[in-house]
Scaffold this motif. Structure first.
Motif, PDB file in Angstrom:
ATOM      1  N   TRP A 113       3.707  -0.876 -10.981  1.00 57.36           N
ATOM      2  CA  TRP A 113       3.923  -0.152  -9.699  1.00 57.36           C
ATOM      3  C   TRP A 113       5.385  -0.211  -9.263  1.00 57.36           C
ATOM      4  O   TRP A 113       5.977  -1.243  -9.508  1.00 57.36           O
ATOM      5  CB  TRP A 113       2.901  -0.471  -8.579  1.00 57.36           C
ATOM      6  N   LEU A 114       6.019   0.993  -8.477  1.00 55.21           N
ATOM      7  CA  LEU A 114       7.316   1.030  -8.110  1.00 55.21           C
ATOM      8  C   LEU A 114       7.297   0.996  -6.681  1.00 55.21           C
ATOM      9  O   LEU A 114       6.391   1.837  -6.103  1.00 55.21           O
ATOM     10  CB  LEU A 114       8.113   2.027  -8.988  1.00 55.21           C
ATOM     11  N   PRO A 115       8.232   0.477  -6.078  1.00 53.64           N
ATOM     12  CA  PRO A 115       8.536   0.532  -4.682  1.00 53.64           C
ATOM     13  C   PRO A 115       8.640   1.751  -4.125  1.00 53.64           C
ATOM     14  O   PRO A 115       9.175   2.622  -4.697  1.00 53.64           O
ATOM     15  CB  PRO A 115       9.507  -0.544  -4.217  1.00 53.64           C
ATOM     16  N   GLY A 116       8.050   2.020  -2.884  1.00 56.31           N
ATOM     17  CA  GLY A 116       8.211   3.306  -2.282  1.00 56.31           C
ATOM     18  C   GLY A 116       7.285   3.707  -1.365  1.00 56.31           C
ATOM     19  O   GLY A 116       6.086   2.966  -1.370  1.00 56.31           O
ATOM     20  N   SER A 117       7.289   4.957  -0.955  1.00 54.72           N
ATOM     21  CA  SER A 117       6.088   5.569   0.131  1.00 54.72           C
ATOM     22  C   SER A 117       5.897   6.678  -0.420  1.00 54.72           C
ATOM     23  O   SER A 117       6.886   7.658  -0.806  1.00 54.72           O
ATOM     24  CB  SER A 117       6.673   5.707   1.422  1.00 54.72           C
ATOM     25  N   ASP A 118       4.530   7.169  -0.506  1.00 52.65           N
ATOM     26  CA  ASP A 118       4.074   8.682  -1.017  1.00 52.65           C
ATOM     27  C   ASP A 118       3.098   9.179   0.102  1.00 52.65           C
ATOM     28  O   ASP A 118       1.869   8.802  -0.104  1.00 52.65           O
ATOM     29  CB  ASP A 118       3.616   8.654  -2.287  1.00 52.65           C
ATOM     30  N   PRO A 119       3.715  10.052   0.815  1.00 51.69           N
ATOM     31  CA  PRO A 119       2.472  10.448   1.947  1.00 51.69           C
ATOM     32  C   PRO A 119       1.877  11.510   1.513  1.00 51.69           C
ATOM     33  O   PRO A 119       0.619  11.737   1.886  1.00 51.69           O
ATOM     34  CB  PRO A 119       3.418  10.906   3.040  1.00 51.69           C
ATOM     35  N   THR A 120       2.012  12.225   0.135  1.00 46.67           N
ATOM     36  CA  THR A 120       1.202  13.337  -0.378  1.00 46.67           C
ATOM     37  C   THR A 120       0.009  12.730  -1.173  1.00 46.67           C
ATOM     38  O   THR A 120      -0.905  13.400  -1.630  1.00 46.67           O
ATOM     39  CB  THR A 120       2.066  14.049  -1.233  1.00 46.67           C
ATOM     40  N   GLY A 121       0.095  11.419  -1.700  1.00 47.14           N
ATOM     41  CA  GLY A 121      -1.075  10.885  -2.455  1.00 47.14           C
ATOM     42  C   GLY A 121      -0.880  10.832  -3.720  1.00 47.14           C
ATOM     43  O   GLY A 121      -1.599  10.312  -4.340  1.00 47.14           O
ATOM     44  N   ASP A 122       0.026  11.929  -4.289  1.00 44.54           N
ATOM     45  CA  ASP A 122       0.153  11.872  -5.703  1.00 44.54           C
ATOM     46  C   ASP A 122       0.323  11.025  -6.515  1.00 44.54           C
ATOM     47  O   ASP A 122      -0.024  10.577  -7.660  1.00 44.54           O
ATOM     48  CB  ASP A 122       1.243  13.099  -5.867  1.00 44.54           C
ATOM     49  N   GLY A 123       1.641  10.023  -5.928  1.00 44.80           N
ATOM     50  CA  GLY A 123       1.791   8.761  -6.414  1.00 44.80           C
ATOM     51  C   GLY A 123       2.421   8.804  -7.851  1.00 44.80           C
ATOM     52  O   GLY A 123       2.967   7.446  -8.465  1.00 44.80           O
ATOM     53  N   THR A 124       3.102   9.796  -8.303  1.00 47.21           N
ATOM     54  CA  THR A 124       3.716   9.916  -9.500  1.00 47.21           C
ATOM     55  C   THR A 124       5.025   9.066  -9.532  1.00 47.21           C
ATOM     56  O   THR A 124       5.385   8.261 -10.367  1.00 47.21           O
ATOM     57  CB  THR A 124       4.095  11.365  -9.810  1.00 47.21           C
TER      58      THR A 124
END
Length: 224
Positions: A113-124
């Protein structure tokens, strides 16, 4: 008639005014019926209020204990270790009860997994996704199958690939969309947190053989 007989009982069976006044002014012992009823009603109301408050506190405590809105899942290594015997390292969905979600690595070849934030839930961009345990059809919980790496809903046979994408066609069940997704974050240490307060509707179904749907590893895995 004498004056004495006008105010007192003189054996004639009549209670006169002075005797009635004396009875009325005499200190009473015990509880009157009116006082007893009043106190009983007060006690009942107090007990009802106590039970209501206690029940509310118990409900709020249990709800907060069982379903925190932000669930710390841990790292990919933690998820693999807690699901021994399942091919989580290969992208197989892992169930996280605290989040009521399935977590899966999108591309196992990217190295985690890569650091970051994804509010859309897609997660790509983060290479990880968390999908709701609820089937979009009627809310049953689909189960991932280790034979074909697909989700199979036991209630009405809706089927999704390992990333939660619904397969189009009536032969793959009645769900009208893919599995819903949660907003996620991955910190610098690779620890995933799922935000269950932010749910995004899953995309529309994709036909088998089209880009966007991972084909099953074997046909009709787990009897589906």
């Amino acid at each position: 008639m004498s004056a004495g007989r006008s105010t007192d009982s003189q054996g004639d069976g009549v209670i006169h005014a002075s005797a009635i006044a004396a009875l009325r002014d005499r200190p009473r012992t015990g509880l009157s019926r009116r006082t007893l009823v009043r106190r009983s009603l007060g006690a009942a109301a107090g007990l009802w209020a106590f039970e209501g408050i206690a029940g509310t506190i118990a409900f709020l405590w249990s709800a907060s204990a069982l379903a925190s809105p932000r669930v710390r899942v841990g790292s990919l290594g933690d998820l693999i270790a807690s699901n021994a015997g399942l091919p989580v390292a290969d992208g197989f969905p892992a169930y996280v009860p605290a989040a009521r979600a399935f977590v899966m690595t999108l591309d196992p070849d990217r190295g985690g997994w890569l650091p970051g934030s994804d509010p859309t839930g897609d997660g790509t961009a983060l290479n990880v996704r968390a999908v709701s345990q609820r089937c979009p059809h009627l809310g049953c919980r689909p189960n991932p199958c280790v034979e074909d790496f697909w989700f199979h809903c036991p209630c009405h046979q809706s089927r999704y690939d390992r990333l939660g994408i619904k397969a189009a066609g009536t032969q793959f069940g009645p769900a009208a969309r893919s599995m819903d997704r949660f907003a996620i974050t991955v910190d610098a240490a690779g620890v995933l947190t799922v935000d269950t307060t932010h749910v995004m509707l899953g995309p529309l179904p994709v036909a088998l053989g089209q880009p966007g749907l991972i084909p099953p590893r074997v046909p009709r895995g787990c009897g589906g």
